[in-house]
Motif scaffolding. Structure first.
Motif, PDB file in Angstrom:
ATOM      1  N   MET A  14       0.853  -1.189   0.000  1.00 29.65           N
ATOM      2  CA  MET A  14       0.000   0.000   0.000  1.00 29.65           C
ATOM      3  C   MET A  14       0.884   1.233   0.000  1.00 29.65           C
ATOM      4  O   MET A  14       1.898   1.256   0.690  1.00 29.65           O
ATOM      5  CB  MET A  14      -0.863   0.023   1.268  1.00 29.65           C
ATOM      6  CG  MET A  14      -1.775  -1.158   1.409  1.00 29.65           C
ATOM      7  SD  MET A  14      -2.351  -1.328   3.112  1.00 29.65           S
ATOM      8  CE  MET A  14      -1.021  -2.307   3.801  1.00 29.65           C
ATOM      9  N   GLU A  15       0.490   2.222  -0.758  1.00 25.96           N
ATOM     10  CA  GLU A  15       1.191   3.501  -0.760  1.00 25.96           C
ATOM     11  C   GLU A  15       0.363   4.503   0.011  1.00 25.96           C
ATOM     12  O   GLU A  15      -0.859   4.510  -0.088  1.00 25.96           O
ATOM     13  CB  GLU A  15       1.407   3.992  -2.181  1.00 25.96           C
ATOM     14  CG  GLU A  15       2.327   3.119  -2.983  1.00 25.96           C
ATOM     15  CD  GLU A  15       2.533   3.637  -4.394  1.00 25.96           C
ATOM     16  OE1 GLU A  15       1.990   4.720  -4.742  1.00 25.96           O
ATOM     17  OE2 GLU A  15       3.232   2.964  -5.156  1.00 25.96           O
ATOM     18  N   GLY A  16       1.036   5.332   0.775  1.00 21.88           N
ATOM     19  CA  GLY A  16       0.338   6.344   1.544  1.00 21.88           C
ATOM     20  C   GLY A  16       1.068   7.668   1.509  1.00 21.88           C
ATOM     21  O   GLY A  16       2.206   7.762   1.050  1.00 21.88           O
ATOM     22  N   ARG A  17       0.396   8.663   2.004  1.00 21.34           N
ATOM     23  CA  ARG A  17       0.958  10.010   2.107  1.00 21.34           C
ATOM     24  C   ARG A  17       0.961  10.430   3.559  1.00 21.34           C
ATOM     25  O   ARG A  17       0.105  10.021   4.346  1.00 21.34           O
ATOM     26  CB  ARG A  17       0.131  11.016   1.293  1.00 21.34           C
ATOM     27  CG  ARG A  17       0.070  10.704  -0.174  1.00 21.34           C
ATOM     28  CD  ARG A  17       1.443  10.882  -0.826  1.00 21.34           C
ATOM     29  NE  ARG A  17       1.425  10.563  -2.225  1.00 21.34           N
ATOM     30  CZ  ARG A  17       1.873   9.427  -2.753  1.00 21.34           C
ATOM     31  NH1 ARG A  17       2.360   8.492  -1.980  1.00 21.34           N
ATOM     32  NH2 ARG A  17       1.844   9.234  -4.051  1.00 21.34           N
ATOM     33  N   GLN A  18       1.914  11.287   3.908  1.00 17.93           N
ATOM     34  CA  GLN A  18       2.047  11.727   5.293  1.00 17.93           C
ATOM     35  C   GLN A  18       2.636  13.128   5.315  1.00 17.93           C
ATOM     36  O   GLN A  18       3.564  13.426   4.566  1.00 17.93           O
ATOM     37  CB  GLN A  18       2.961  10.751   6.029  1.00 17.93           C
ATOM     38  CG  GLN A  18       2.927  10.847   7.517  1.00 17.93           C
ATOM     39  CD  GLN A  18       3.681   9.683   8.151  1.00 17.93           C
ATOM     40  OE1 GLN A  18       4.898   9.639   8.052  1.00 17.93           O
ATOM     41  NE2 GLN A  18       2.961   8.761   8.773  1.00 17.93           N
ATOM     42  N   ARG A  19       2.074  13.964   6.174  1.00 19.91           N
ATOM     43  CA  ARG A  19       2.552  15.346   6.313  1.00 19.91           C
ATOM     44  C   ARG A  19       2.479  15.758   7.778  1.00 19.91           C
ATOM     45  O   ARG A  19       1.641  15.260   8.531  1.00 19.91           O
ATOM     46  CB  ARG A  19       1.662  16.323   5.544  1.00 19.91           C
ATOM     47  CG  ARG A  19       1.577  16.145   4.071  1.00 19.91           C
ATOM     48  CD  ARG A  19       2.725  16.865   3.372  1.00 19.91           C
ATOM     49  NE  ARG A  19       2.521  17.036   1.960  1.00 19.91           N
ATOM     50  CZ  ARG A  19       2.601  16.094   1.049  1.00 19.91           C
ATOM     51  NH1 ARG A  19       2.823  14.867   1.395  1.00 19.91           N
ATOM     52  NH2 ARG A  19       2.455  16.367  -0.235  1.00 19.91           N
ATOM     53  N   ILE A  20       3.300  16.723   8.135  1.00 22.12           N
ATOM     54  CA  ILE A  20       3.177  17.367   9.446  1.00 22.12           C
ATOM     55  C   ILE A  20       2.591  18.751   9.194  1.00 22.12           C
ATOM     56  O   ILE A  20       3.119  19.525   8.394  1.00 22.12           O
ATOM     57  CB  ILE A  20       4.521  17.465  10.173  1.00 22.12           C
ATOM     58  CG1 ILE A  20       5.023  16.062  10.519  1.00 22.12           C
ATOM     59  CG2 ILE A  20       4.384  18.325  11.432  1.00 22.12           C
ATOM     60  CD1 ILE A  20       6.367  16.019  11.214  1.00 22.12           C
ATOM     61  N   CYS A  21       1.474  19.035   9.852  1.00 21.41           N
ATOM     62  CA  CYS A  21       0.780  20.319   9.729  1.00 21.41           C
ATOM     63  C   CYS A  21       0.397  20.793  11.121  1.00 21.41           C
ATOM     64  O   CYS A  21      -0.256  20.052  11.863  1.00 21.41           O
ATOM     65  CB  CYS A  21      -0.494  20.184   8.896  1.00 21.41           C
ATOM     66  SG  CYS A  21      -0.239  19.521   7.259  1.00 21.41           S
TER      67      CYS A  21
END
Length: 180
Positions: free
Chosen positions: A159-166
């Motif tokens: 599985m591919e995912g996205r991740q960010r710090i906001c």
């Protein structure tokens, strides 16, 4: 029967879900909780809800485009030492050089939560943190693999995912398209 703080978080999450549903072309209706406590999206839609003490986020989409979505929100602080072995496999601890309170371990935790939230509506099966293994963890993306079969998915599904710090929060997202 939840405490008032938890009731407020739940209500904020459901309000975010109604807005996400409307943005996806649906009617902003209540999203009830099923017997398993998972959100019950209306026919033709899928989505995911996440919240903490300060934020509530939700995503929704039509099921003719996406089979399932998973969204997670966590404080961007390090994961506590005693939780690392419960969350991270030995291979992950070696691969990502995790020692002591770790931001990488928290990123792994959040990625696995998002992956689980995307998989669960399709399998109806509970999983442990060691049932998903992170292969890569980059600045904005990650890859995770099922370490055990979760029918209809076999062991090894990537599985591919996205991740960010906001705003001091770590946000992770996984989506299963119709071809997944």
């Amino acid at each position: 029967n939840a405490v008032p703080k938890r009731q407020r978080e739940f209500a904020a999450g459901r309000a975010a879900a109604r807005q996400a549903l409307r943005a996806a072309g649906g009617t902003a209706i209540a999203i009830p909780m099923g017997a398993d406590r998972a959100p019950q999206w209306p026919a033709g839609f899928c989505g995911s809800i996440t919240h903490d003490d300060h934020w509530a986020l939700a995503v929704a989409a039509r099921t003719d485009h996406w089979r399932s979505l998973g969204l997670d929100l966590e404080d961007a602080s390090p994961l506590e030492d005693d939780l690392i072995p419960l969350i991270c496999t030995e291979a992950e601890r070696a691969r990502f050089d995790i020692r002591g309170a770790s931001h990488s371990a928290k990123a792994i935790f959040s990625a696995k939560e998002a992956a689980y939230k995307a998989i669960y509506p399709l399998t109806g099966r509970m999983m442990s943190f060691h049932d998903i293994e992170l292969l890569t963890l980059g600045e904005c993306a990650f890859e995770a693999r099922l370490a055990v079969a979760q029918p209809p998915f076999g062991r090894g599904l990537v599985m591919e995912g996205r991740q960010r710090i906001c705003a001091g929060r770590l946000v992770s997202f996984v989506a299963f398209g119709q071809g997944s």
